[in-house]
Design a protein around this motif. Structure first.
Motif, PDB file in Angstrom:
ATOM      1  N   THR A  38      -0.725   5.801  -6.228  1.00  0.00           N
ATOM      2  CA  THR A  38      -1.719   6.264  -7.333  1.00  0.00           C
ATOM      3  C   THR A  38      -2.818   5.763  -7.228  1.00  0.00           C
ATOM      4  N   GLU A  39      -3.862   6.496  -7.838  1.00  0.00           N
ATOM      5  CA  GLU A  39      -5.225   6.042  -7.682  1.00  0.00           C
ATOM      6  C   GLU A  39      -5.207   4.798  -8.563  1.00  0.00           C
ATOM      7  N   GLU A  40      -4.193   4.503  -9.718  1.00  0.00           N
ATOM      8  CA  GLU A  40      -4.239   3.388 -10.376  1.00  0.00           C
ATOM      9  C   GLU A  40      -4.046   2.090  -9.573  1.00  0.00           C
ATOM     10  N   ARG A  41      -3.155   2.388  -8.889  1.00  0.00           N
ATOM     11  CA  ARG A  41      -2.276   1.372  -7.754  1.00  0.00           C
ATOM     12  C   ARG A  41      -3.594   0.899  -6.642  1.00  0.00           C
ATOM     13  N   ALA A  42      -4.192   1.886  -6.299  1.00  0.00           N
ATOM     14  CA  ALA A  42      -5.135   1.944  -5.141  1.00  0.00           C
ATOM     15  C   ALA A  42      -6.412   1.130  -5.737  1.00  0.00           C
ATOM     16  N   THR A  43      -6.631   1.449  -6.903  1.00  0.00           N
ATOM     17  CA  THR A  43      -7.942   0.697  -7.504  1.00  0.00           C
ATOM     18  C   THR A  43      -7.511  -0.974  -7.722  1.00  0.00           C
ATOM     19  N   ARG A  44      -6.375  -1.149  -8.206  1.00  0.00           N
ATOM     20  CA  ARG A  44      -5.876  -2.482  -8.497  1.00  0.00           C
ATOM     21  C   ARG A  44      -5.889  -3.200  -7.220  1.00  0.00           C
ATOM     22  N   GLN A  45      -5.254  -2.533  -6.004  1.00  0.00           N
ATOM     23  CA  GLN A  45      -5.297  -3.099  -4.703  1.00  0.00           C
ATOM     24  C   GLN A  45      -6.582  -3.386  -4.299  1.00  0.00           C
ATOM     25  N   ARG A  46      -7.485  -2.932  -4.248  1.00  0.00           N
ATOM     26  CA  ARG A  46      -9.089  -2.856  -4.118  1.00  0.00           C
ATOM     27  C   ARG A  46      -9.394  -4.092  -4.705  1.00  0.00           C
ATOM     28  N   GLU A  47      -8.975  -4.335  -5.937  1.00  0.00           N
ATOM     29  CA  GLU A  47      -9.681  -5.305  -6.834  1.00  0.00           C
ATOM     30  C   GLU A  47      -8.990  -6.499  -6.387  1.00  0.00           C
ATOM     31  N   LEU A  48      -7.798  -6.626  -5.815  1.00  0.00           N
ATOM     32  CA  LEU A  48      -7.309  -7.738  -5.434  1.00  0.00           C
ATOM     33  C   LEU A  48      -7.566  -8.191  -4.105  1.00  0.00           C
ATOM     34  N   LEU A  49      -8.182  -7.248  -3.326  1.00  0.00           N
ATOM     35  CA  LEU A  49      -8.300  -7.413  -2.000  1.00  0.00           C
ATOM     36  C   LEU A  49      -9.967  -7.843  -1.897  1.00  0.00           C
ATOM     37  N   THR A  50     -10.735  -7.699  -2.778  1.00  0.00           N
ATOM     38  CA  THR A  50     -12.194  -7.977  -2.861  1.00  0.00           C
ATOM     39  C   THR A  50     -12.506  -9.467  -2.286  1.00  0.00           C
ATOM     40  N   PRO A  51     -11.662 -10.462  -2.776  1.00  0.00           N
ATOM     41  CA  PRO A  51     -12.029 -11.755  -2.554  1.00  0.00           C
ATOM     42  C   PRO A  51     -11.902 -12.111  -1.056  1.00  0.00           C
ATOM     43  N   TYR A  52     -10.594 -11.537  -0.599  1.00  0.00           N
ATOM     44  CA  TYR A  52     -10.471 -11.651   0.951  1.00  0.00           C
ATOM     45  C   TYR A  52     -11.120 -10.870   1.829  1.00  0.00           C
ATOM     46  N   VAL A  53     -11.866  -9.783   1.433  1.00  0.00           N
ATOM     47  CA  VAL A  53     -12.744  -8.988   2.158  1.00  0.00           C
ATOM     48  C   VAL A  53     -14.225  -9.746   2.297  1.00  0.00           C
ATOM     49  N   ALA A  54     -14.586 -10.364   1.163  1.00  0.00           N
ATOM     50  CA  ALA A  54     -15.890 -11.000   0.992  1.00  0.00           C
ATOM     51  C   ALA A  54     -15.732 -12.475   1.695  1.00  0.00           C
ATOM     52  N   ALA A  55     -14.697 -12.870   1.920  1.00  0.00           N
ATOM     53  CA  ALA A  55     -14.736 -14.163   2.561  1.00  0.00           C
ATOM     54  C   ALA A  55     -14.597 -13.875   4.060  1.00  0.00           C
TER      55      ALA A  55
END
Length: 381
Positions: free
Chosen positions: A229-246
């Motif tokens: 779902t779009e809700e799940r996708a948005t939450r997943q992106r939020e949680l992945l953000t620090p890993y991507v940034a590092a």
């Protein structure tokens, strides 16, 4: 029995459907192998190699052929030259190539699509999607290492210690696992994520750290992840953000054949990466896992270089051709009846076999692949 090997004509396609070392496998089954001149040039195989292996190099290779093999779908002008009952074996994205499928149907050609081979244990030796994904995953890691202006491995010297690069891989299918393995072999510290339940163990088996976001696993049919779902996708992106940034290098490989690739990483997420960071988006051709990636180009988003994949297996035509050709030969062997007594060998597909039935798109003037038939009935020819 005659098998024709086409010279690929689509731009950027360097692979060939049969390599010289496998010609003998087909002649042993009772086939005469005819190869169009220059068919293997892109994969560094000369016509003389095919001739030495027992094939005939013939500009009219398709004339009288019972089976025509290629990597990309055969061109329409070739299809219209084929006699009814001829079989073609190639990749065939039928939902995107409905016009060609209609020509195959109307010409009475039996067309098999390598990407439709069922993903079952018995079909692993014919699974061209997996073999080409293996090549693409390796290539992704090499591209990332080449673009990144720092070492992948840890280096301890008298002048000081250079820490290893940190690589994050999103998607742990065949391509993702190969990207992980190659990055590890190059000495990087690797973290990876996939939505499927079995992925964490597979990631760890490659020596990488499995990223746990604390979200429910999404297991779909055929070993692929199911849509979220779009809700799940948005939450997943939020949680992945620090890993991507590092990450020094981010490699994304999440895709399902025939469907739009999921957007795993937004432009804003990439903009948080450090100067000199690299992003490799294998799924760029199918919409992209990374917002803003462009197939076949390197673009800059924030301080990162973003490489969009385009025809990635064809960038390594030697091993890609060798693996694909083995897949094709194994499928042909499955459809070949051995000679018994006075009965000669024959190309005799058994449509009761789920592999053959599953890979078939057209047969005897009928589109057998239901999604493609529905698309054609919806307004295409």
């Amino acid at each position: 029995m005659r098998i024709a090997v086409l010279k690929e004509t689509r731009e950027g396609e360097t692979r060939v459907a049969l390599v010289p070392e496998l010609v003998g496998r087909l002649t042993a089954l009772g086939y005469a192998v005819a190869v169009e001149p220059g068919a293997g040039v892109g994969a560094l195989h000369a016509d003389e190699e095919y001739a030495a292996a027992g094939a005939v190099v013939d500009a009219d290779a398709v004339e009288g052929a019972e089976v025509v093999v290629s990597v990309q779908p055969p061109p329409i002008d070739v299809v219209r030259r084929l006699a009814p009952g001829t079989s073609t074996i190639s990749f065939l994205p039928s939902l995107q190539e409905t016009g060609l499928v209609a020509d195959l149907r109307d010409s009475g050609v039996t067309a098999y699509a390598m990407e439709l081979v069922p993903r079952i244990s018995r079909a692993q030796a014919m699974d061209a999607l997996s073999s080409q994904a293996l090549v693409a995953g390796y290539r992704c890691a090499i591209v990332a290492a080449g673009l990144l202006r720092r070492f992948f491995p840890l280096n301890m010297t008298a002048a000081g210690t250079v820490p290893p690069a940190e690589v994050v891989v999103l998607g742990a299918g065949v391509a993702g696992l190969q990207a992980i393995a190659t990055s590890k072999r190059l000495g990087a510290v690797v973290k990876a994520y996939d939505v499927r339940a079995a992925s964490a163990e597979e990631i760890r088996s490659m020596g990488a750290q499995a990223i746990d976001l604390g979200l429910e696993a999404l297991e779909g049919a055929g070993g692929y992840a199911r849509e979220m779902t779009e809700e799940r996708a948005t939450r997943q992106r939020e949680l992945l953000t620090p890993y991507v940034a590092a990450a020094d290098a981010l490699i994304t490989t999440a895709a399902v054949p025939g469907r739009q690739a999921p957007v795993l990483v937004t432009r804003e997420m990439v903009e948080q990466m450090r100067p000199g960071s690299v992003v490799v988006d294998l799924a760029a051709e199918s919409g992209g896992n990374v917002e803003g990636s462009v197939p076949g180009q390197v673009v800059r988003i924030g301080a990162a270089q973003v490489w969009g994949g385009s025809g990635v297996p064809a960038q390594m035509p030697g091993p890609a051709s060798r693996l694909y050709a083995q897949n094709v030969v194994n499928l042909v062997a499955l459809m070949t009846r051995a000679g018994e007594g006075e009965q000669p060998p024959a190309f005799a597909p058994d449509f009761a076999d789920e592999i053959i039935a599953g890979a078939c798109v057209t047969h005897e003037g009928v589109v057998r692949h239901e999604p493609t038939r529905t698309a054609l009935e919806g307004g295409a020819p």
